[in-house]
Design a protein around this motif. Structure first.
Motif, PDB file in Angstrom:
ATOM      1  N   GLU A  87       3.488  12.883   5.099  1.00 47.30           N
ATOM      2  CA  GLU A  87       4.098  11.735   4.433  1.00 47.30           C
ATOM      3  C   GLU A  87       4.469  10.701   5.486  1.00 47.30           C
ATOM      4  O   GLU A  87       5.117  11.016   6.478  1.00 47.30           O
ATOM      5  CB  GLU A  87       5.333  12.162   3.658  1.00 47.30           C
ATOM      6  CG  GLU A  87       5.934  11.044   2.848  1.00 47.30           C
ATOM      7  CD  GLU A  87       7.098  11.517   1.995  1.00 47.30           C
ATOM      8  OE1 GLU A  87       7.970  10.688   1.721  1.00 47.30           O
ATOM      9  OE2 GLU A  87       7.126  12.696   1.621  1.00 47.30           O
ATOM     10  N   LEU A  88       4.029   9.464   5.290  1.00 43.49           N
ATOM     11  CA  LEU A  88       4.287   8.395   6.253  1.00 43.49           C
ATOM     12  C   LEU A  88       5.189   7.347   5.612  1.00 43.49           C
ATOM     13  O   LEU A  88       4.832   6.759   4.595  1.00 43.49           O
ATOM     14  CB  LEU A  88       2.970   7.745   6.688  1.00 43.49           C
ATOM     15  CG  LEU A  88       1.926   8.676   7.299  1.00 43.49           C
ATOM     16  CD1 LEU A  88       0.622   7.929   7.524  1.00 43.49           C
ATOM     17  CD2 LEU A  88       2.430   9.272   8.600  1.00 43.49           C
ATOM     18  N   SER A  89       6.333   7.116   6.214  1.00 47.29           N
ATOM     19  CA  SER A  89       7.250   6.104   5.678  1.00 47.29           C
ATOM     20  C   SER A  89       6.713   4.712   5.976  1.00 47.29           C
ATOM     21  O   SER A  89       5.884   4.520   6.873  1.00 47.29           O
ATOM     22  CB  SER A  89       8.639   6.274   6.297  1.00 47.29           C
ATOM     23  OG  SER A  89       8.601   5.940   7.670  1.00 47.29           O
ATOM     24  N   ASP A  90       7.225   3.735   5.252  1.00 48.76           N
ATOM     25  CA  ASP A  90       6.828   2.348   5.512  1.00 48.76           C
ATOM     26  C   ASP A  90       7.230   1.925   6.918  1.00 48.76           C
ATOM     27  O   ASP A  90       6.513   1.175   7.583  1.00 48.76           O
ATOM     28  CB  ASP A  90       7.449   1.402   4.477  1.00 48.76           C
ATOM     29  CG  ASP A  90       6.813   1.564   3.106  1.00 48.76           C
ATOM     30  OD1 ASP A  90       5.674   2.072   3.023  1.00 48.76           O
ATOM     31  OD2 ASP A  90       7.470   1.189   2.111  1.00 48.76           O
ATOM     32  N   ALA A  91       8.401   2.407   7.389  1.00 51.27           N
ATOM     33  CA  ALA A  91       8.845   2.089   8.749  1.00 51.27           C
ATOM     34  C   ALA A  91       7.869   2.661   9.773  1.00 51.27           C
ATOM     35  O   ALA A  91       7.554   2.006  10.775  1.00 51.27           O
ATOM     36  CB  ALA A  91      10.245   2.648   8.992  1.00 51.27           C
ATOM     37  N   TRP A  92       7.359   3.858   9.532  1.00 49.86           N
ATOM     38  CA  TRP A  92       6.390   4.473  10.450  1.00 49.86           C
ATOM     39  C   TRP A  92       5.116   3.632  10.509  1.00 49.86           C
ATOM     40  O   TRP A  92       4.631   3.302  11.578  1.00 49.86           O
ATOM     41  CB  TRP A  92       6.077   5.897   9.983  1.00 49.86           C
ATOM     42  CG  TRP A  92       5.356   6.723  10.998  1.00 49.86           C
ATOM     43  CD1 TRP A  92       5.921   7.575  11.891  1.00 49.86           C
ATOM     44  CD2 TRP A  92       3.940   6.746  11.248  1.00 49.86           C
ATOM     45  NE1 TRP A  92       4.937   8.140  12.682  1.00 49.86           N
ATOM     46  CE2 TRP A  92       3.720   7.653  12.310  1.00 49.86           C
ATOM     47  CE3 TRP A  92       2.845   6.111  10.692  1.00 49.86           C
ATOM     48  CZ2 TRP A  92       2.453   7.926  12.813  1.00 49.86           C
ATOM     49  CZ3 TRP A  92       1.575   6.382  11.195  1.00 49.86           C
ATOM     50  CH2 TRP A  92       1.388   7.276  12.239  1.00 49.86           C
ATOM     51  N   LYS A  93       4.590   3.283   9.344  1.00 48.52           N
ATOM     52  CA  LYS A  93       3.366   2.476   9.294  1.00 48.52           C
ATOM     53  C   LYS A  93       3.569   1.125   9.977  1.00 48.52           C
ATOM     54  O   LYS A  93       2.690   0.651  10.703  1.00 48.52           O
ATOM     55  CB  LYS A  93       2.928   2.271   7.844  1.00 48.52           C
ATOM     56  CG  LYS A  93       2.459   3.529   7.164  1.00 48.52           C
ATOM     57  CD  LYS A  93       2.143   3.232   5.712  1.00 48.52           C
ATOM     58  CE  LYS A  93       1.946   4.483   4.912  1.00 48.52           C
ATOM     59  NZ  LYS A  93       1.814   4.211   3.476  1.00 48.52           N
ATOM     60  N   HIS A  94       4.722   0.504   9.751  1.00 48.96           N
ATOM     61  CA  HIS A  94       4.994  -0.798  10.365  1.00 48.96           C
ATOM     62  C   HIS A  94       5.005  -0.693  11.884  1.00 48.96           C
ATOM     63  O   HIS A  94       4.427  -1.536  12.581  1.00 48.96           O
ATOM     64  CB  HIS A  94       6.326  -1.342   9.856  1.00 48.96           C
ATOM     65  CG  HIS A  94       6.754  -2.596  10.551  1.00 48.96           C
ATOM     66  ND1 HIS A  94       6.156  -3.820  10.302  1.00 48.96           N
ATOM     67  CD2 HIS A  94       7.685  -2.820  11.517  1.00 48.96           C
ATOM     68  CE1 HIS A  94       6.705  -4.738  11.077  1.00 48.96           C
ATOM     69  NE2 HIS A  94       7.641  -4.155  11.817  1.00 48.96           N
ATOM     70  N   GLN A  95       5.666   0.329  12.424  1.00 45.87           N
ATOM     71  CA  GLN A  95       5.729   0.502  13.874  1.00 45.87           C
ATOM     72  C   GLN A  95       4.342   0.713  14.481  1.00 45.87           C
ATOM     73  O   GLN A  95       4.013   0.136  15.503  1.00 45.87           O
ATOM     74  CB  GLN A  95       6.627   1.690  14.232  1.00 45.87           C
ATOM     75  CG  GLN A  95       8.096   1.398  14.107  1.00 45.87           C
ATOM     76  CD  GLN A  95       8.546   0.358  15.115  1.00 45.87           C
ATOM     77  OE1 GLN A  95       8.022   0.253  16.209  1.00 45.87           O
ATOM     78  NE2 GLN A  95       9.538  -0.428  14.726  1.00 45.87           N
ATOM     79  N   VAL A  96       3.539   1.557  13.837  1.00 44.09           N
ATOM     80  CA  VAL A  96       2.195   1.822  14.369  1.00 44.09           C
ATOM     81  C   VAL A  96       1.335   0.575  14.303  1.00 44.09           C
ATOM     82  O   VAL A  96       0.616   0.244  15.247  1.00 44.09           O
ATOM     83  CB  VAL A  96       1.531   2.997  13.630  1.00 44.09           C
ATOM     84  CG1 VAL A  96       0.074   3.120  14.007  1.00 44.09           C
ATOM     85  CG2 VAL A  96       2.256   4.294  13.967  1.00 44.09           C
ATOM     86  N   ARG A  97       1.410  -0.148  13.202  1.00 41.09           N
ATOM     87  CA  ARG A  97       0.584  -1.359  13.079  1.00 41.09           C
ATOM     88  C   ARG A  97       1.031  -2.451  14.041  1.00 41.09           C
ATOM     89  O   ARG A  97       0.215  -3.225  14.521  1.00 41.09           O
ATOM     90  CB  ARG A  97       0.599  -1.843  11.637  1.00 41.09           C
ATOM     91  CG  ARG A  97      -0.223  -0.925  10.736  1.00 41.09           C
ATOM     92  CD  ARG A  97      -0.488  -1.516   9.376  1.00 41.09           C
ATOM     93  NE  ARG A  97      -1.481  -0.714   8.681  1.00 41.09           N
ATOM     94  CZ  ARG A  97      -1.284  -0.130   7.512  1.00 41.09           C
ATOM     95  NH1 ARG A  97      -0.133  -0.279   6.888  1.00 41.09           N
ATOM     96  NH2 ARG A  97      -2.235   0.587   6.951  1.00 41.09           N
ATOM     97  N   SER A  98       2.320  -2.509  14.363  1.00 41.45           N
ATOM     98  CA  SER A  98       2.790  -3.567  15.265  1.00 41.45           C
ATOM     99  C   SER A  98       2.599  -3.210  16.736  1.00 41.45           C
ATOM    100  O   SER A  98       2.460  -4.096  17.567  1.00 41.45           O
ATOM    101  CB  SER A  98       4.254  -3.902  14.986  1.00 41.45           C
ATOM    102  OG  SER A  98       5.078  -2.796  15.244  1.00 41.45           O
ATOM    103  N   THR A  99       2.578  -1.910  17.078  1.00 43.29           N
ATOM    104  CA  THR A  99       2.440  -1.512  18.481  1.00 43.29           C
ATOM    105  C   THR A  99       1.089  -0.890  18.799  1.00 43.29           C
ATOM    106  O   THR A  99       0.753  -0.706  19.962  1.00 43.29           O
ATOM    107  CB  THR A  99       3.521  -0.485  18.872  1.00 43.29           C
ATOM    108  OG1 THR A  99       3.328   0.702  18.102  1.00 43.29           O
ATOM    109  CG2 THR A  99       4.916  -1.041  18.653  1.00 43.29           C
ATOM    110  N   SER A 100       0.317  -0.536  17.778  1.00 41.51           N
ATOM    111  CA  SER A 100      -0.974   0.153  17.935  1.00 41.51           C
ATOM    112  C   SER A 100      -0.839   1.464  18.701  1.00 41.51           C
ATOM    113  O   SER A 100      -1.780   1.899  19.360  1.00 41.51           O
ATOM    114  CB  SER A 100      -2.005  -0.741  18.630  1.00 41.51           C
ATOM    115  OG  SER A 100      -2.256  -1.878  17.856  1.00 41.51           O
ATOM    116  N   SER A 101       0.319   2.099  18.616  1.00 41.31           N
ATOM    117  CA  SER A 101       0.476   3.388  19.282  1.00 41.31           C
ATOM    118  C   SER A 101       1.543   4.218  18.583  1.00 41.31           C
ATOM    119  O   SER A 101       2.347   3.703  17.814  1.00 41.31           O
ATOM    120  CB  SER A 101       0.852   3.205  20.755  1.00 41.31           C
ATOM    121  OG  SER A 101       2.138   2.663  20.867  1.00 41.31           O
ATOM    122  N   ALA A 102       1.500   5.518  18.854  1.00 43.77           N
ATOM    123  CA  ALA A 102       2.513   6.440  18.363  1.00 43.77           C
ATOM    124  C   ALA A 102       2.739   7.494  19.426  1.00 43.77           C
ATOM    125  O   ALA A 102       1.865   7.761  20.252  1.00 43.77           O
ATOM    126  CB  ALA A 102       2.074   7.097  17.053  1.00 43.77           C
TER     127      ALA A 102
END
Length: 176
Positions: A87-102
């Motif tokens: 399960e991916l939260s909206d905050a998780w998706k936003h961080q990955v899309r803005s930084t291109s990393s996890a």
């Protein structure tokens, strides 16, 4: 996004996602693999507390969040680990899309099996149990990450597929 090569496409794992506080990158994934895949060029982390981990960057490694799964690829583009999409939260998706990393944590299963206490795989309790109380350091690194546009979107049933409501009828005669 690249495709996993059929040869050497790796092992399956259990995966959980969470958003870390105070330390960048904020978005993180935890992979638990049965025989503990440990890339030799990744830094180790104590991971006693998730926010304390200082992560190096694993050059050339890629984490792909696909429609139904998440895959860790080595620098040659071969799949090392594959897990069902947590399960991916909206905050998780936003961080990955803005930084291109996890941040990616690789935890061997034998060190955590007894600590799970029935926690739902991928849940916050599961992630906490996976990352705390290790005697030995675990592998953790910041990894270039890409999210597919259709990540987590359920498939629309075909006309002749069984209906999603569980009636046993074809989708076209029930809800289609």
């Amino acid at each position: 996004m690249q495709n996993i090569r059929p040869a050497g496409s790796g092992k399956t794992a259990t995966c959980g996602a969470f958003v870390r506080e105070m330390v960048s990158p904020y978005a993180a994934l935890v992979f638990i693999a049965d025989d503990g895949v440990h890339p030799g060029d990744w830094p180790t982390s104590s991971a006693h507390r998730m926010a304390d981990s200082q992560l190096g960057h694993a050059l050339g490694w890629v984490c792909e969040v696909r429609k139904n799964d998440v895959v860790l690829l080595d620098p040659l583009g071969e799949g090392v680990l594959k897990a069902d999409l947590p399960e991916l939260s909206d905050a998780w998706k936003h961080q990955v899309r803005s930084t291109s990393s996890a941040a990616v944590f690789l935890v061997p299963a034998p060190t955590v099996a007894e600590k799970m206490n029935g926690a739902e795989p991928g849940s916050p309790e599961w992630v906490e149990a996976a990352l705390t109380g290790h005697r030995d350091p675990i592998r953790a690194a910041s990894v270039r990450t890409a999210i597919a546009e259709n990540a987590g979107v359920p498939d629309t049933p075909g006309r002749n597929d069984p209906c999603h409501c569980g009636s046993g009828k074809k989708y076209k005669t029930c809800h289609g």
